[in-house]
Design a protein around this motif. Sequence first.
Motif, PDB file in Angstrom:
ATOM      1  N   VAL A 105       6.657  -8.323   9.065  1.00 47.43           N
ATOM      2  CA  VAL A 105       6.203  -7.005   9.527  1.00 47.43           C
ATOM      3  C   VAL A 105       4.763  -7.034  10.024  1.00 47.43           C
ATOM      4  O   VAL A 105       4.440  -6.468  11.058  1.00 47.43           O
ATOM      5  CB  VAL A 105       6.321  -5.972   8.369  1.00 47.43           C
ATOM      6  N   SER A 106       3.903  -7.696   9.278  1.00 42.01           N
ATOM      7  CA  SER A 106       2.489  -7.619   9.620  1.00 42.01           C
ATOM      8  C   SER A 106       1.712  -8.816   9.076  1.00 42.01           C
ATOM      9  O   SER A 106       2.158  -9.476   8.143  1.00 42.01           O
ATOM     10  CB  SER A 106       1.909  -6.340   9.014  1.00 42.01           C
ATOM     11  N   ASP A 107       0.545  -9.045   9.654  1.00 43.86           N
ATOM     12  CA  ASP A 107      -0.314 -10.104   9.128  1.00 43.86           C
ATOM     13  C   ASP A 107      -1.319  -9.493   8.139  1.00 43.86           C
ATOM     14  O   ASP A 107      -1.302  -8.282   7.893  1.00 43.86           O
ATOM     15  CB  ASP A 107      -1.023 -10.841  10.271  1.00 43.86           C
ATOM     16  N   GLY A 108      -2.199 -10.312   7.603  1.00 41.66           N
ATOM     17  CA  GLY A 108      -3.147  -9.851   6.592  1.00 41.66           C
ATOM     18  C   GLY A 108      -4.007  -8.702   7.074  1.00 41.66           C
ATOM     19  O   GLY A 108      -4.145  -7.682   6.405  1.00 41.66           O
ATOM     20  N   ARG A 109      -4.567  -8.829   8.265  1.00 43.16           N
ATOM     21  CA  ARG A 109      -5.466  -7.805   8.801  1.00 43.16           C
ATOM     22  C   ARG A 109      -4.723  -6.487   9.016  1.00 43.16           C
ATOM     23  O   ARG A 109      -5.246  -5.410   8.744  1.00 43.16           O
ATOM     24  CB  ARG A 109      -6.072  -8.277  10.124  1.00 43.16           C
ATOM     25  N   GLY A 110      -3.489  -6.608   9.543  1.00 42.05           N
ATOM     26  CA  GLY A 110      -2.681  -5.412   9.793  1.00 42.05           C
ATOM     27  C   GLY A 110      -2.352  -4.692   8.499  1.00 42.05           C
ATOM     28  O   GLY A 110      -2.298  -3.463   8.447  1.00 42.05           O
ATOM     29  N   THR A 111      -2.164  -5.466   7.430  1.00 42.25           N
ATOM     30  CA  THR A 111      -1.780  -4.873   6.144  1.00 42.25           C
ATOM     31  C   THR A 111      -2.968  -4.218   5.456  1.00 42.25           C
ATOM     32  O   THR A 111      -2.795  -3.272   4.683  1.00 42.25           O
ATOM     33  CB  THR A 111      -1.174  -5.971   5.238  1.00 42.25           C
ATOM     34  N   ILE A 112      -4.187  -4.691   5.765  1.00 39.82           N
ATOM     35  CA  ILE A 112      -5.377  -4.135   5.105  1.00 39.82           C
ATOM     36  C   ILE A 112      -5.472  -2.617   5.319  1.00 39.82           C
ATOM     37  O   ILE A 112      -5.773  -1.866   4.403  1.00 39.82           O
ATOM     38  CB  ILE A 112      -6.662  -4.844   5.602  1.00 39.82           C
ATOM     39  N   GLU A 113      -5.167  -2.171   6.545  1.00 39.90           N
ATOM     40  CA  GLU A 113      -5.244  -0.741   6.850  1.00 39.90           C
ATOM     41  C   GLU A 113      -4.326   0.054   5.924  1.00 39.90           C
ATOM     42  O   GLU A 113      -4.697   1.087   5.381  1.00 39.90           O
ATOM     43  CB  GLU A 113      -4.859  -0.485   8.314  1.00 39.90           C
ATOM     44  N   LEU A 114      -3.094  -0.462   5.772  1.00 42.62           N
ATOM     45  CA  LEU A 114      -2.108   0.190   4.911  1.00 42.62           C
ATOM     46  C   LEU A 114      -2.606   0.189   3.462  1.00 42.62           C
ATOM     47  O   LEU A 114      -2.538   1.201   2.759  1.00 42.62           O
ATOM     48  CB  LEU A 114      -0.774  -0.567   5.011  1.00 42.62           C
ATOM     49  N   PHE A 115      -3.116  -0.948   3.028  1.00 42.08           N
ATOM     50  CA  PHE A 115      -3.592  -1.124   1.657  1.00 42.08           C
ATOM     51  C   PHE A 115      -4.734  -0.140   1.358  1.00 42.08           C
ATOM     52  O   PHE A 115      -4.731   0.551   0.346  1.00 42.08           O
ATOM     53  CB  PHE A 115      -4.057  -2.575   1.494  1.00 42.08           C
ATOM     54  N   LYS A 116      -5.687  -0.076   2.281  1.00 47.73           N
ATOM     55  CA  LYS A 116      -6.832   0.795   2.081  1.00 47.73           C
ATOM     56  C   LYS A 116      -6.392   2.263   2.028  1.00 47.73           C
ATOM     57  O   LYS A 116      -6.892   3.044   1.228  1.00 47.73           O
ATOM     58  CB  LYS A 116      -7.860   0.586   3.204  1.00 47.73           C
ATOM     59  N   TYR A 117      -5.427   2.592   2.866  1.00 48.27           N
ATOM     60  CA  TYR A 117      -4.939   3.977   2.905  1.00 48.27           C
ATOM     61  C   TYR A 117      -4.255   4.320   1.581  1.00 48.27           C
ATOM     62  O   TYR A 117      -4.470   5.383   1.001  1.00 48.27           O
ATOM     63  CB  TYR A 117      -3.958   4.140   4.070  1.00 48.27           C
ATOM     64  N   LEU A 118      -3.429   3.387   1.098  1.00 47.47           N
ATOM     65  CA  LEU A 118      -2.695   3.604  -0.156  1.00 47.47           C
ATOM     66  C   LEU A 118      -3.666   3.787  -1.325  1.00 47.47           C
ATOM     67  O   LEU A 118      -3.539   4.735  -2.106  1.00 47.47           O
ATOM     68  CB  LEU A 118      -1.765   2.408  -0.416  1.00 47.47           C
ATOM     69  N   ILE A 119      -4.629   2.888  -1.431  1.00 49.76           N
ATOM     70  CA  ILE A 119      -5.561   2.926  -2.566  1.00 49.76           C
ATOM     71  C   ILE A 119      -6.447   4.165  -2.483  1.00 49.76           C
ATOM     72  O   ILE A 119      -6.658   4.863  -3.481  1.00 49.76           O
ATOM     73  CB  ILE A 119      -6.426   1.630  -2.603  1.00 49.76           C
ATOM     74  N   SER A 120      -6.937   4.475  -1.280  1.00 48.53           N
ATOM     75  CA  SER A 120      -7.789   5.657  -1.122  1.00 48.53           C
ATOM     76  C   SER A 120      -7.004   6.905  -1.501  1.00 48.53           C
ATOM     77  O   SER A 120      -7.508   7.772  -2.228  1.00 48.53           O
ATOM     78  CB  SER A 120      -8.275   5.782   0.320  1.00 48.53           C
ATOM     79  N   THR A 121      -5.765   7.008  -1.030  1.00 45.07           N
ATOM     80  CA  THR A 121      -4.953   8.191  -1.339  1.00 45.07           C
ATOM     81  C   THR A 121      -4.738   8.298  -2.845  1.00 45.07           C
ATOM     82  O   THR A 121      -4.843   9.388  -3.421  1.00 45.07           O
ATOM     83  CB  THR A 121      -3.582   8.105  -0.609  1.00 45.07           C
ATOM     84  N   TYR A 122      -4.451   7.170  -3.488  1.00 41.96           N
ATOM     85  CA  TYR A 122      -4.223   7.183  -4.942  1.00 41.96           C
ATOM     86  C   TYR A 122      -5.464   7.688  -5.670  1.00 41.96           C
ATOM     87  O   TYR A 122      -5.373   8.573  -6.532  1.00 41.96           O
ATOM     88  CB  TYR A 122      -3.855   5.775  -5.426  1.00 41.96           C
ATOM     89  N   ILE A 123      -6.613   7.141  -5.310  1.00 41.61           N
ATOM     90  CA  ILE A 123      -7.849   7.521  -6.022  1.00 41.61           C
ATOM     91  C   ILE A 123      -8.198   8.987  -5.746  1.00 41.61           C
ATOM     92  O   ILE A 123      -8.575   9.726  -6.665  1.00 41.61           O
ATOM     93  CB  ILE A 123      -8.998   6.556  -5.646  1.00 41.61           C
TER      94      ILE A 123
END
Lengths: 217, 407
Positions: free
Chosen positions: B115-133
Amino acid sequence: MKYCPNCKIKVGTKDQICPLCQNKLSGESSSIYPELHTKKITKFLKILLFSTLVIMAIASYIDFLINKSLTFSIIVDLVSLTIYGNFYYWFTSYHKDAFSLLNTYALIILLILYIWYFVIDSKIITNFIIPIVFIAGLIFSDVAALILRHHNIQRYIKLVITEIASVIIPVSLIAFKLADYYLFIYISIGLVIVNVIGLIVFSYDQVKEELIKIFNF
Amino acid sequence: MNDEWYRLDNVGFYYASMKNKKNPTVNRFSITLTEKIDETILLDAAKETMKVFPNFHVTLKSGFFWYYLEESTLDVKVKEEHTPICYKLYHDSSDILYRITYYNNRINLEVSHIVSDGRGTIELFKYLISTYIIMKYKLHMMVQSNASYSDKMEDSFDKYYKHTNPPKGNYKNIYHYEGRRLNNTTRFIELHMPVNKVVAQAHKYNSSLTVYLVSVLIQSIIKEMKTSDKNKLIKIDLPVDLRSFFDSSSSKNFFGLVAIDYELTEDNSFEHIINVVKEQFNEKIKPEALEERMNKMAAFTKWIAARMIPLFIKNVGMYFIDKFTGNFHTTTLSNVGSISFPKEIEKYIKFVAVFTSTNYFQFIVSSNKNDLCLGISSKYKYNNIVRNFSDYLLSNGIEETMYTDVM
């Protein structure tokens, strides 16, 4: 946190030895990782494998003593191996998908029945058992597609399409003259035709969409 | 009915062909927070995130000519960690190609390379963690994704592809580490160290952080080489994010592989190694060179004869390509860069770690605040190269903390 006096590094782990130098760690254990219950081949599976092989050997031996052939025991062997294979899958896989498993079961059963037919050459298998198993599989797919149509329709449409493609099974019985009583074979082919009409009428858009995706160049 | 479906980029296609391998590539992003994770809030955060990144909530399907991704109708799920790290995501065509898990203070996001490479996944990861916090601590702020939906969905390989003659690689006798392999499992090690100290060391040699770490890695490998291997080439593959060189915000794979080669000479001092590495970085990591590599990677999916071949034959071809090319490097070191968050969110974060699955050993560098994490995945029982690496940093005054999974 533990400490490796050799590597001079703090180590967060529940292991007793340092992963870098294999020396003993000192200090209290702590880890940010869970201890997983790794599903390796358990003792139970080893016992099951042993029992399966013993059953297969005894069945073949008795069959050979009584009939001087392995005609009937082969079906016992195949069924035993299938049961063991599924237990193995169930206990070792982290991911279990009952529908895929049932679909695979249906194909394995049909394969076993074919082998059985060629071994014992009994028309009961091709006249009745294979077409009835086929019809059951088709009805199961249809019911699944109807019940789960709002949940994951593409998947079940594909399941039905796969079943339709497997029309090759009853057709092969006629083409190679493997049967001499055709009622259930005709019913299974008829059911496939009804399925195709049903798919075209009720799920035309989905089927069209599926075909575009599948043949996307 | 769900009608969203996407064609795979060429890298995604390669990984899709390898989906049944024992270790299909899965990237894992983990974050350790200051407090225990609340499953209900995490699930809500995951649902919100997937509304913005629906291109990750997909399953892999086989067409007649190509694979394609289809948005899944299944619900977003969050589970307590119960599978090994970077465990296979694809089992059948109904499997969603990411996994969100948690354990104590830690949230893990695992995404298939299909689906995605490391850089592409970072955006998703940051969004998920920010939303959680934000949800957990009821912060008055909003998370924004910089890229539009169509930007995320762009196949940038396709957009920037130009037909050129592919450059030739250096396929000399390449060194491969020979160690006792682990049985059906992978060892994951996180090595945490202060960013400022590593950067200061790198600056001593007028080099960047990545050049410095690649050089330390080469030196660590040399220490493990047998005399009979000394004529072999050490080849470190370095994935380079092409988004920094081409205008792209794609969430799909968009990286180029740059090979850093080191031939042993009489002088294998650290100064010599870092100069060789620096020289190659300057020569290979520039837009023209990367464009050439990118065109090479994208060429297969553009070749009309290849397009007409049915998928099952393509898969056989990819199997042999993988067998042939999979051996053309010693290891891979990837630097996904800094994973930073707004100040209000940062205070709830302890550290970040990134891993990838492997068939030998592989390194991923990431950083958050002043913490640099080297995520090491290894198929070997004894990790002498990692030990040499750690020893060198320690001898230069860089103290480290290590975390490992339970074996």
